[in-house]
Motif scaffolding. Structure first.
Motif, PDB file in Angstrom:
ATOM      1  N   ALA A  81       0.839  -0.744  -0.319  1.00 47.74           N
ATOM      2  CA  ALA A  81      -0.352  -0.257  -0.130  1.00 47.74           C
ATOM      3  C   ALA A  81       0.953   1.092   0.204  1.00 47.74           C
ATOM      4  O   ALA A  81       2.375   0.956   0.565  1.00 47.74           O
ATOM      5  CB  ALA A  81      -1.002   0.047   1.431  1.00 47.74           C
ATOM      6  N   ARG A  82       1.081   2.177  -1.482  1.00 43.50           N
ATOM      7  CA  ARG A  82       1.294   3.249  -1.391  1.00 43.50           C
ATOM      8  C   ARG A  82       0.902   4.848  -1.119  1.00 43.50           C
ATOM      9  O   ARG A  82       1.041   5.562  -0.746  1.00 43.50           O
ATOM     10  CB  ARG A  82       1.989   3.289  -2.425  1.00 43.50           C
ATOM     11  N   PHE A  83      -0.727   4.407  -1.253  1.00 37.07           N
ATOM     12  CA  PHE A  83      -1.758   5.621  -1.241  1.00 37.07           C
ATOM     13  C   PHE A  83      -3.240   5.378  -1.059  1.00 37.07           C
ATOM     14  O   PHE A  83      -3.468   3.755  -0.828  1.00 37.07           O
ATOM     15  CB  PHE A  83      -1.851   5.958  -2.809  1.00 37.07           C
ATOM     16  N   LYS A  84      -3.548   6.332  -0.302  1.00 41.67           N
ATOM     17  CA  LYS A  84      -4.747   6.311   0.228  1.00 41.67           C
ATOM     18  C   LYS A  84      -6.255   7.328  -0.550  1.00 41.67           C
ATOM     19  O   LYS A  84      -5.106   8.544  -0.352  1.00 41.67           O
ATOM     20  CB  LYS A  84      -4.709   6.450   1.742  1.00 41.67           C
ATOM     21  N   VAL A  85      -7.206   6.928  -0.923  1.00 45.27           N
ATOM     22  CA  VAL A  85      -7.759   7.361  -1.462  1.00 45.27           C
ATOM     23  C   VAL A  85      -8.975   9.230  -0.317  1.00 45.27           C
ATOM     24  O   VAL A  85      -9.020   8.351   0.736  1.00 45.27           O
ATOM     25  CB  VAL A  85      -8.812   6.747  -2.178  1.00 45.27           C
ATOM     26  N   VAL A  86      -7.880   9.854  -0.488  1.00 41.40           N
ATOM     27  CA  VAL A  86      -8.971  10.819  -0.316  1.00 41.40           C
ATOM     28  C   VAL A  86     -10.816  11.771  -0.619  1.00 41.40           C
ATOM     29  O   VAL A  86     -11.285  11.958   0.218  1.00 41.40           O
ATOM     30  CB  VAL A  86      -8.306  11.942   1.182  1.00 41.40           C
ATOM     31  N   ARG A  87     -10.101  11.731  -1.594  1.00 41.39           N
ATOM     32  CA  ARG A  87     -11.390  12.423  -2.355  1.00 41.39           C
ATOM     33  C   ARG A  87     -11.717  11.962  -4.145  1.00 41.39           C
ATOM     34  O   ARG A  87     -10.244  11.286  -4.289  1.00 41.39           O
ATOM     35  CB  ARG A  87     -11.569  13.361  -2.743  1.00 41.39           C
ATOM     36  N   VAL A  88     -12.478  10.859  -4.596  1.00 45.01           N
ATOM     37  CA  VAL A  88     -12.753  10.410  -5.769  1.00 45.01           C
ATOM     38  C   VAL A  88     -14.115  11.758  -6.426  1.00 45.01           C
ATOM     39  O   VAL A  88     -15.306  11.788  -5.522  1.00 45.01           O
ATOM     40  CB  VAL A  88     -13.829   8.821  -5.329  1.00 45.01           C
ATOM     41  N   VAL A  89     -13.809  12.023  -7.884  1.00 43.02           N
ATOM     42  CA  VAL A  89     -14.044  12.744  -8.371  1.00 43.02           C
ATOM     43  C   VAL A  89     -14.428  12.147  -9.714  1.00 43.02           C
ATOM     44  O   VAL A  89     -14.006  11.851 -10.559  1.00 43.02           O
ATOM     45  CB  VAL A  89     -13.623  14.196  -8.594  1.00 43.02           C
ATOM     46  N   PRO A  90     -15.911  11.963  -9.556  1.00 41.17           N
ATOM     47  CA  PRO A  90     -16.586  10.832 -10.785  1.00 41.17           C
ATOM     48  C   PRO A  90     -17.041  11.571 -12.035  1.00 41.17           C
ATOM     49  O   PRO A  90     -16.528  13.395 -11.991  1.00 41.17           O
ATOM     50  CB  PRO A  90     -17.655   9.677 -10.413  1.00 41.17           C
ATOM     51  N   ASP A  91     -16.530  11.043 -13.180  1.00 43.44           N
ATOM     52  CA  ASP A  91     -17.371  11.951 -14.281  1.00 43.44           C
ATOM     53  C   ASP A  91     -16.067  13.054 -15.102  1.00 43.44           C
ATOM     54  O   ASP A  91     -16.398  14.753 -14.924  1.00 43.44           O
ATOM     55  CB  ASP A  91     -18.664  12.534 -14.173  1.00 43.44           C
ATOM     56  N   ASP A 103      -1.217  14.500  -2.100  1.00 43.99           N
ATOM     57  CA  ASP A 103       0.338  14.775  -2.521  1.00 43.99           C
ATOM     58  C   ASP A 103      -0.008  14.398  -3.636  1.00 43.99           C
ATOM     59  O   ASP A 103       1.121  15.158  -4.552  1.00 43.99           O
ATOM     60  CB  ASP A 103       0.726  13.505  -1.827  1.00 43.99           C
ATOM     61  N   VAL A 104      -1.147  13.572  -4.617  1.00 45.49           N
ATOM     62  CA  VAL A 104      -1.056  13.168  -5.648  1.00 45.49           C
ATOM     63  C   VAL A 104      -2.429  12.521  -6.201  1.00 45.49           C
ATOM     64  O   VAL A 104      -3.730  12.445  -5.171  1.00 45.49           O
ATOM     65  CB  VAL A 104      -0.629  12.049  -5.977  1.00 45.49           C
ATOM     66  N   ALA A 105      -2.803  13.195  -7.358  1.00 46.80           N
ATOM     67  CA  ALA A 105      -4.259  13.954  -8.006  1.00 46.80           C
ATOM     68  C   ALA A 105      -3.501  12.570  -8.954  1.00 46.80           C
ATOM     69  O   ALA A 105      -3.100  12.673  -9.949  1.00 46.80           O
ATOM     70  CB  ALA A 105      -4.548  14.596  -8.957  1.00 46.80           C
ATOM     71  N   LYS A 129       2.723   6.897   4.574  1.00 44.30           N
ATOM     72  CA  LYS A 129       4.176   6.981   5.562  1.00 44.30           C
ATOM     73  C   LYS A 129       4.751   5.644   5.718  1.00 44.30           C
ATOM     74  O   LYS A 129       3.638   5.105   6.142  1.00 44.30           O
ATOM     75  CB  LYS A 129       4.539   8.128   5.933  1.00 44.30           C
ATOM     76  N   ARG A 130       5.903   5.314   5.528  1.00 42.21           N
ATOM     77  CA  ARG A 130       6.958   3.740   6.176  1.00 42.21           C
ATOM     78  C   ARG A 130       7.685   4.466   6.699  1.00 42.21           C
ATOM     79  O   ARG A 130       8.495   4.691   6.208  1.00 42.21           O
ATOM     80  CB  ARG A 130       7.022   2.714   4.773  1.00 42.21           C
TER      81      ARG A 130
END
Length: 130
Positions: A81-91, A103-105, A129-130
């Motif tokens: 696991a490297r990322f955690k989803v904080v928001r999903v923006v559909p369409d 940090d990332v989109a 963070k690991r």
């Protein structure tokens, strides 16, 4: 004493009937269809962790690289696991919708097998963070 009558040669066995051959063909076809359905079901279940089903709170592993990511949903305790989803923006494909959040989109409109899925979405990701 009269000699015994000559024995008739044994008749050759009759060839299998057409209905028996047709029955074997039917069994082979049914077995082939059953195998194909089984393979399809296994691939469907294996593909259920596709990133296009990711929800807020899910964690992702990247089996690709930063230029060509190949993300898949994994458990947050998973060492990959490297990322955690904080928001999903559909369409949308507009990654600016994540500014100030993460940090990332990541935007995607292709599924894991790189075929058009017709879905467009942006995932706002936070690095783990690991």
């Amino acid at each position: 004493m009269t000699p015994p009558p000559p024995q008739q040669p044994a008749a050759p066995p009759a060839p299998p009937s057409r209905s028996r051959k047709a029955g074997i063909v039917k069994i082979v076809v049914i077995a082939g269809v059953a195998i194909a359905l089984g393979v399809g079901a296994v691939s469907w279940f294996a593909g259920r962790d596709d990133v296009d089903r990711a929800e807020v709170g899910d964690c992702l592993a990247n089996e690709g690289n930063t230029i060509f990511p190949d993300l898949r949903v994994v458990g947050c305790g998973d060492e990959d696991a490297r990322f955690k989803v904080v928001r999903v923006v559909p369409d949308t494909m507009d990654t600016s919708r994540c500014e100030g959040l993460t940090d990332v989109a990541f935007n995607e409109e292709l599924d894991r097998n790189r075929h058009r899925s017709g879905k467009q979405y942006v995932l706002c990701l936070e690095g783990i963070k690991r």
